[in-house]
Write an enzyme that holds these catalytic residues in place. Structure first.
Site, PDB file in Angstrom:
ATOM      1  N   GLY A 258       0.816  -1.206   0.000  1.00  0.00           N
ATOM      2  CA  GLY A 258       0.000   0.000   0.000  1.00  0.00           C
ATOM      3  C   GLY A 258       0.851   1.259   0.000  1.00  0.00           C
ATOM      4  CG  ASP A 259       3.630   4.251   1.391  1.00  0.00           C
ATOM      5  OD1 ASP A 259       4.333   4.763   0.501  1.00  0.00           O
ATOM      6  OD2 ASP A 259       3.155   4.915   2.328  1.00  0.00           O
ATOM      7  CG  ASP A 260       7.312   4.659  -1.303  1.00  0.00           C
ATOM      8  OD1 ASP A 260       6.612   5.002  -2.267  1.00  0.00           O
ATOM      9  OD2 ASP A 260       7.697   5.458  -0.418  1.00  0.00           O
TER      10      ASP A 260
END
Ligand SMILES: *[C@@H]1O[C@H](CO)[C@@H](O)[C@H](O)[C@H]1NC(C)=O
Ligand SMILES: *[C@@H]1O[C@H](CO)[C@@H](O)[C@H](O)[C@H]1NC(C)=O
Ligand SMILES: *[C@@H]1O[C@H](CO)[C@@H](O)[C@H](O)[C@H]1NC(C)=O
Ligand SMILES: *[C@@H]1O[C@H](CO)[C@@H](O)[C@H](O)[C@H]1NC(C)=O
Ligand SMILES: *[C@@H]1O[C@H](CO)[C@@H](O)[C@H](O)[C@H]1NC(C)=O
Length: 477
Positions: A258-260
């Site tokens: 959900g992020d990097d």
């Protein structure tokens, strides 16, 4: 008369020996059941002493808390830190636990059907101080919850298994984050601080409350053969975040987050500047990433101690927001320099190239607006992208341009619904060669004969570290 039968079942890595001891054929109901498990795996170091979590009262029923069993087993093994090292074996089962601390010369080994489950009781994640290079927690000012698996000031730590699972059961934390009910910053799945010689390999990490793997103020780190999965809308579930670390090798990893997927960091604004510890000498290779809302590899946004000498090779992105992205802002200070990317395939991207000099997101109001980050010498070559909305959005800082940007041998296939202008560039300087569609004039076209962008030829020390095969057999009831 005694009669014994040995049954051998061999899987790829595990040899299961079931030993049935019969006192006599007439008294078969009195048979003792011992399981002798033998396994081998590659690691940077092997251990002389092995115990099982069940030897310390562990119960793998998916509900009993094993925090005490983990901590007691590891405390027991810590006596071998300077005497051959200790290994904790986690058998098949579902082992609920709160945060626990590791020790030096130590291996945590998960059976392929072992699942470590993060406790749903927040009191099982004790509060600790914020990181000195951040000055505060990222979710909230002040302290933060311990990470599930953690350790400080350690030497020679291995966390591995036969693709066993560590499940943070993060939904509880994501809900509290979204509803702004967190008083303190969420814990990570694995955090090692001030440590040297770390191997994290052959595991599945799922549903972390926040970041998955966070080595900080540490060196000589290998992360290899890790599958990381989190829902693509879960908040801040970054994959692997080396933070103020030296000599890092990340390879053969598959990350959906959900992020990097990977975020390289080194502290936040005035706290990171005064701590002054860069991340440098980083290799990232054979990474596959799905990150629809974030970057495949982010440099920053917390980069105030500096980031230098990052080499990313053989990277594959599917449905991700951007490729290797620089995120910074006035007030961060520090630098991002000598970044080399070579061999990158992308499928379905918003931005193939993205640099942001106005990321904002400050720790507090006390940052120095004159602390201008220096961004220079950033090379990308051999990039093939398909279904891209915008080829590049390169935005430096006014009066402090990002310099030495080089893009070569790059073909970007634009999406049907692509932006009219494939590239926008402001406050940057650099060159390009064999790039299609043609980049903005600030990346001066050197022509096809110019050759590739720079990539270092000398190897890094972390590349020389080799694995040996560790072989064990342990018996447990
Ligand atoms: C781990 O050890 C640190 C000290 O190094 C301590 O502050 C922390 O509370 C310990 N965490 C747990 C979960 O025991
Ligand atoms: C760990 O090392 C750091 C840096 O050397 C030091 O400041 C800190 O006090 C040490 N922590 C412990 C628990 O020994
Ligand atoms: C580990 O498990 C994941 C998810 O089940 C799977 O995709 C991957 O191929 C496995 N890796 C290995 C090395 O078995
Ligand atoms: C250009 O990039 C492609 C794709 O990565 C690669 O196969 C090819 O060898 C590169 N060409 C040169 C001249 O390096
Ligand atoms: C191209 O990208 C769009 C999103 O921008 C997506 O909806 C579509 O399915 C992609 N097409 C292909 C062929 O992957």
């Amino acid at each position: 008369m005694e009669l014994q039968r040995f049954l051998r079942i061999r899987t790829s890595h595990i040899l299961l020996l079931l030993v049935f001891g019969f006192l006599s054929l007439k008294a078969a109901e009195c048979r003792r059941h011992r399981i002798l498990e033998a396994f081998d795996y590659p690691a940077t170091s092997c251990r002389a002493h092995t115990v099982s979590l069940t030897d310390f009262g562990g119960v793998g029923d998916g509900s009993t808390s094993n925090t005490k069993a983990f901590q007691e087993a590891i405390t027991h093994l810590s006596q071998f830190s300077s005497n051959g090292g200790g290994q904790l074996f986690i058998p098949a089962g579902k082992w609920v636990t709160g945060s626990f601390n590791l020790t030096s010369a130590f291996t945590l080994y998960l059976h392929k059907d072992a699942v470590i489950l993060g406790s749903q009781d927040m009191n099982e994640w004790p509060l600790i101080d914020p990181l000195p290079s951040y000055g505060r927690g990222r979710d909230a000012p002040g302290g933060r919850y311990s990470s599930l698996i953690t350790g400080s000031n350690l030497t020679d730590v291995v966390i591995t298994g036969d693709n066993g699972t560590i499940d943070g059961q993060g939904a509880l934390w994501w809900q509290k984050f979204h509803s702004k009910k967190l008083k303190y910053t969420r814990g990570y799945l694995i955090e090692l601080m001030y440590s040297n010689q770390i191997l994290i390999s052959n595991l599945q990490l799922i549903n972390s409350p926040s970041w998955n793997v966070h080595p900080v103020y540490s060196s000589n780190i290998i992360v290899k053969g890790i599958t990381i999965i989190a829902p693509v809308r879960s908040p801040n579930t970054d994959g692997i975040n080396p933070d103020s670390c030296t000599n890092v090798r990340i390879e053969d990893c598959y990350i959906v987050s959900g992020d990097d997927c990977v975020a390289i960091k080194s502290g936040w604004d005035e706290y990171g500047i005064s701590f002054g510890m860069p991340t440098k000498q980083v290799i990232i290779r054979r990474l596959t990433c799905i990150s629809p809302t974030s970057a495949v590899i982010a440099l920053g946004s917390e980069m105030s101690g500096g980031i230098q000498d990052v080499r990313a090779e053989d990277i594959h992105a599917i449905d991700s927001e951007s490729g290797v992205r620089i995120k910074t802002a006035p007030g961060r200070g520090g630098f991002v320099k000598d970044i080399y990317v070579r061999g990158f395939t992308m499928h379905t991207m918003k931005w193939a190239f993205w640099m942001t000099g106005s990321y904002g997101s400050h720790a507090d109001g006390k940052y120095d607006p004159n602390a201008i980050p220096v961004i220079e010498s950033i090379s990308y070559s051999n990039v093939i992208a398909e279904n891209v909305t915008m080829a590049g959005r390169l935005e430096g800082i006014q009066n402090a341009p990002f310099t030495g940007i080089c893009i070569s041998n790059t073909t970007i296939g634009m999406a049907v619904k692509a932006k009219k202008l494939p590239w926008t560039c402001t406050d940057i300087q650099g060159v390009s060669s064999s790039v299609s569609p043609p980049p903005c004039p600030l990346l001066r076209d050197q022509g096809p004969q110019a050759g590739p962008c720079p990539y270092p030829t000398e190897r890094l020390a972390i590349d020389e570290v080799e694995m040996t095969t560790c072989t064990y057999s342990i018996s447990h009831l």
